[in-house]
Write a protein that holds these residues in place. Structure first.
Motif, PDB file in Angstrom:
ATOM      1  N   VAL A  13       0.837  -1.199   0.000  1.00  0.00           N
ATOM      2  CA  VAL A  13       0.000   0.000   0.000  1.00  0.00           C
ATOM      3  C   VAL A  13       0.871   1.247   0.000  1.00  0.00           C
ATOM      4  CG1 VAL A  13      -1.681   1.333   1.338  1.00  0.00           C
ATOM      5  CG2 VAL A  13      -1.953  -1.141   1.118  1.00  0.00           C
ATOM      6  N   CYS A  14       1.935   1.222   0.788  1.00  0.00           N
ATOM      7  CA  CYS A  14       2.860   2.366   0.863  1.00  0.00           C
ATOM      8  C   CYS A  14       3.486   2.643  -0.499  1.00  0.00           C
ATOM      9  CB  CYS A  14       3.937   2.077   1.908  1.00  0.00           C
ATOM     10  SG  CYS A  14       5.058   3.465   2.216  1.00  0.00           S
ATOM     11  N   PHE A  37      -2.859  10.507   2.299  1.00  0.00           N
ATOM     12  CA  PHE A  37      -3.316   9.818   3.516  1.00  0.00           C
ATOM     13  C   PHE A  37      -2.806   8.383   3.546  1.00  0.00           C
ATOM     14  CE2 PHE A  37      -6.399   7.076   5.654  1.00  0.00           C
ATOM     15  CZ  PHE A  37      -6.446   7.650   6.907  1.00  0.00           C
ATOM     16  N   LEU A  38      -2.955   7.663   2.444  1.00  0.00           N
ATOM     17  CA  LEU A  38      -2.532   6.257   2.398  1.00  0.00           C
ATOM     18  C   LEU A  38      -1.015   6.137   2.500  1.00  0.00           C
ATOM     19  CD1 LEU A  38      -4.913   4.820  -0.353  1.00  0.00           C
ATOM     20  CD2 LEU A  38      -5.019   4.432   2.122  1.00  0.00           C
ATOM     21  N   LEU A  39      -0.289   7.038   1.851  1.00  0.00           N
ATOM     22  CA  LEU A  39       1.171   7.005   1.912  1.00  0.00           C
ATOM     23  C   LEU A  39       1.664   7.229   3.334  1.00  0.00           C
ATOM     24  CD1 LEU A  39       4.032   6.997   0.773  1.00  0.00           C
ATOM     25  CD2 LEU A  39       3.705   9.395   0.110  1.00  0.00           C
ATOM     26  N   VAL A  40       1.132   8.260   3.986  1.00  0.00           N
ATOM     27  CA  VAL A  40       1.592   8.590   5.336  1.00  0.00           C
ATOM     28  C   VAL A  40       1.192   7.507   6.335  1.00  0.00           C
ATOM     29  CG1 VAL A  40       1.350  10.222   7.245  1.00  0.00           C
ATOM     30  CG2 VAL A  40       1.652  11.072   4.912  1.00  0.00           C
ATOM     31  N   MET A  41      -0.071   7.052   6.282  1.00  0.00           N
ATOM     32  CA  MET A  41      -0.527   6.058   7.244  1.00  0.00           C
ATOM     33  C   MET A  41       0.179   4.721   7.051  1.00  0.00           C
ATOM     34  SD  MET A  41      -2.442   7.336   9.494  1.00  0.00           S
ATOM     35  CE  MET A  41      -2.599   5.741  10.283  1.00  0.00           C
ATOM     36  N   SER A  42       0.339   4.279   5.820  1.00  0.00           N
ATOM     37  CA  SER A  42       1.029   3.006   5.597  1.00  0.00           C
ATOM     38  C   SER A  42       2.507   3.132   5.949  1.00  0.00           C
ATOM     39  CB  SER A  42       0.848   2.537   4.151  1.00  0.00           C
ATOM     40  OG  SER A  42       1.331   3.499   3.232  1.00  0.00           O
ATOM     41  N   GLY A  43       3.117   4.272   5.603  1.00  0.00           N
ATOM     42  CA  GLY A  43       4.506   4.493   5.974  1.00  0.00           C
ATOM     43  C   GLY A  43       4.688   4.525   7.477  1.00  0.00           C
ATOM     44  N   THR A 129      15.187   3.556  16.475  1.00  0.00           N
ATOM     45  CA  THR A 129      14.777   3.132  15.131  1.00  0.00           C
ATOM     46  C   THR A 129      14.052   4.262  14.411  1.00  0.00           C
ATOM     47  OG1 THR A 129      14.586   0.814  15.812  1.00  0.00           O
ATOM     48  CG2 THR A 129      13.361   1.479  13.837  1.00  0.00           C
ATOM     49  N   ASN A 130      13.155   4.955  15.131  1.00  0.00           N
ATOM     50  CA  ASN A 130      12.474   6.104  14.538  1.00  0.00           C
ATOM     51  C   ASN A 130      13.465   7.206  14.171  1.00  0.00           C
ATOM     52  OD1 ASN A 130      10.107   5.171  16.801  1.00  0.00           O
ATOM     53  ND2 ASN A 130       9.455   5.499  14.693  1.00  0.00           N
ATOM     54  N   ALA A 131      14.462   7.416  15.030  1.00  0.00           N
ATOM     55  CA  ALA A 131      15.467   8.441  14.754  1.00  0.00           C
ATOM     56  C   ALA A 131      16.282   8.082  13.505  1.00  0.00           C
ATOM     57  CB  ALA A 131      16.394   8.602  15.961  1.00  0.00           C
ATOM     58  N   VAL A 132      16.648   6.811  13.373  1.00  0.00           N
ATOM     59  CA  VAL A 132      17.404   6.366  12.195  1.00  0.00           C
ATOM     60  C   VAL A 132      16.552   6.503  10.934  1.00  0.00           C
ATOM     61  CG1 VAL A 132      18.426   4.351  11.070  1.00  0.00           C
ATOM     62  CG2 VAL A 132      18.938   4.831  13.473  1.00  0.00           C
ATOM     63  N   LEU A 133      15.278   6.117  11.033  1.00  0.00           N
ATOM     64  CA  LEU A 133      14.382   6.265   9.882  1.00  0.00           C
ATOM     65  C   LEU A 133      14.265   7.725   9.467  1.00  0.00           C
ATOM     66  CD1 LEU A 133      11.500   3.778  10.792  1.00  0.00           C
ATOM     67  CD2 LEU A 133      13.092   3.591   8.868  1.00  0.00           C
ATOM     68  N   ALA A 134      14.131   8.620  10.448  1.00  0.00           N
ATOM     69  CA  ALA A 134      14.056  10.050  10.135  1.00  0.00           C
ATOM     70  C   ALA A 134      15.313  10.501   9.411  1.00  0.00           C
ATOM     71  CB  ALA A 134      13.857  10.859  11.415  1.00  0.00           C
ATOM     72  N   GLY A 135      16.474  10.053   9.888  1.00  0.00           N
ATOM     73  CA  GLY A 135      17.732  10.440   9.256  1.00  0.00           C
ATOM     74  C   GLY A 135      17.871   9.901   7.845  1.00  0.00           C
ATOM     75  N   LEU A 160       6.000  12.670   6.778  1.00  0.00           N
ATOM     76  CA  LEU A 160       6.361  11.353   7.296  1.00  0.00           C
ATOM     77  C   LEU A 160       7.675  11.415   8.081  1.00  0.00           C
ATOM     78  CD1 LEU A 160       5.560   8.385   7.417  1.00  0.00           C
ATOM     79  CD2 LEU A 160       6.749   8.030   5.253  1.00  0.00           C
ATOM     80  N   ILE A 161       8.616  12.206   7.592  1.00  0.00           N
ATOM     81  CA  ILE A 161       9.876  12.403   8.331  1.00  0.00           C
ATOM     82  C   ILE A 161       9.594  13.086   9.662  1.00  0.00           C
ATOM     83  CG2 ILE A 161      12.103  13.588   8.326  1.00  0.00           C
ATOM     84  CD1 ILE A 161      12.088  13.306   5.254  1.00  0.00           C
TER      85      ILE A 161
END
Length: 249
Positions: A13-14, A37-43, A129-135, A160-161
């Motif tokens: 979906v993402c 909406f679908l991109l952000v929620m699935s991501g 993990t969230n911090a690494v994903l943001a980076g 999303l970031i």
């Protein structure tokens, strides 16, 4: 550790919504908002699964082999022990105010984890993990990889970031029920931990009530904006992504 079909479906979906948002020409506002909406929620759901996988994998490496039988390493959100705290409440908070929350989803055998330092590490790897994903996502944004994408995609990607940054900051707060408290808990006196245990379920609700306060909310998002700015992500683009995300408004 094979990814579950449920997780792969969320990833699909993402990818599909991301492809549409990438090529969005702005001719249909409902389609634009739906794709965002679908991109952000699935991501966001993918990041939740990775957040909880990090907890489970760190626990496994630290001595808790029960996570294997519980299915936590398959990235299947349906295997998590508390779907209310894992997905329902975080999703509701994202929908209502763009405030994401991870954690509280996997039940770990803390007694099997060797030592206080390892217990702290097991709690810390989630928000890290969230911090690494943001980076990583910010690096993709600033490196020119998304230069050919539409403004819709860039705004959604920026939002999303920002969600990853907010999740990392929130979860590192030393509030019972959050990972930041889990980092400190092994080092606290037993009497103190026992005394506050009955109030732990309400601490998160109290925190979010504070975040609805204009002064606290303003200060919190100032911190978030400084971090996203440091990642070379425009807070204005992230806010535009949030506006598109709220297709019902």
């Amino acid at each position: 550790m094979r990814p579950s079909p449920v997780f792969l479906a969320i990833v699909a979906v993402c990818v599909a919504s991301g492809w549409y948002a990438w090529h969005d020409d702005g001719t249909s506002e409902p389609a634009t908002r739906t794709s965002v909406f679908l991109l952000v929620m699935s991501g966001w759901l993918v990041s939740l699964c990775l957040h909880e996988f990090a907890h489970a994998f760190a626990a496994l490496r630290s001595g808790d082999h029960s996570v294997v039988g519980k299915g936590y390493l398959t990235l299947d959100p349906l295997k998590y022990s508390d779907p209310l705290l894992s997905f329902i409440l975080p999703t509701v908070f994202v929908l209502l105010g763009g405030i994401p929350l991870s954690g509280g989803a996997v039940y770990l055998d803390r007694g099997a984890i060797r030592g206080r330092a390892r217990n702290s590490l097991v709690s810390a790897v989630g928000p890290l993990t969230n911090a690494v994903l943001a980076g990583v996502l910010a690096l993709l944004l600033s490196s020119g990889v998304v230069d050919g994408a539409s403004a819709t995609f860039v705004a959604a990607f920026s939002f999303l970031i920002q969600l990853q940054v907010i999740a990392a900051v929130l979860n590192l707060l030393p509030v019972p029920g959050l990972d930041g408290y889990g980092v400190l808990e092994p080092w606290l006196p037993f009497e103190f931990r026992r005394a506050i245990a009955p109030y732990a379920p309400y601490a998160i609700l109290f925190l979010f009530a504070l975040l609805w306060s204009p002064s606290v909310n303003h200060y919190f998002y100032d911190v978030v904006d400084h971090i996203t700015d440091a990642l070379d992500v425009s807070p204005y683009l992230a806010n535009d992504g949030y506006r598109l995300f709220r297709f019902w408004s």
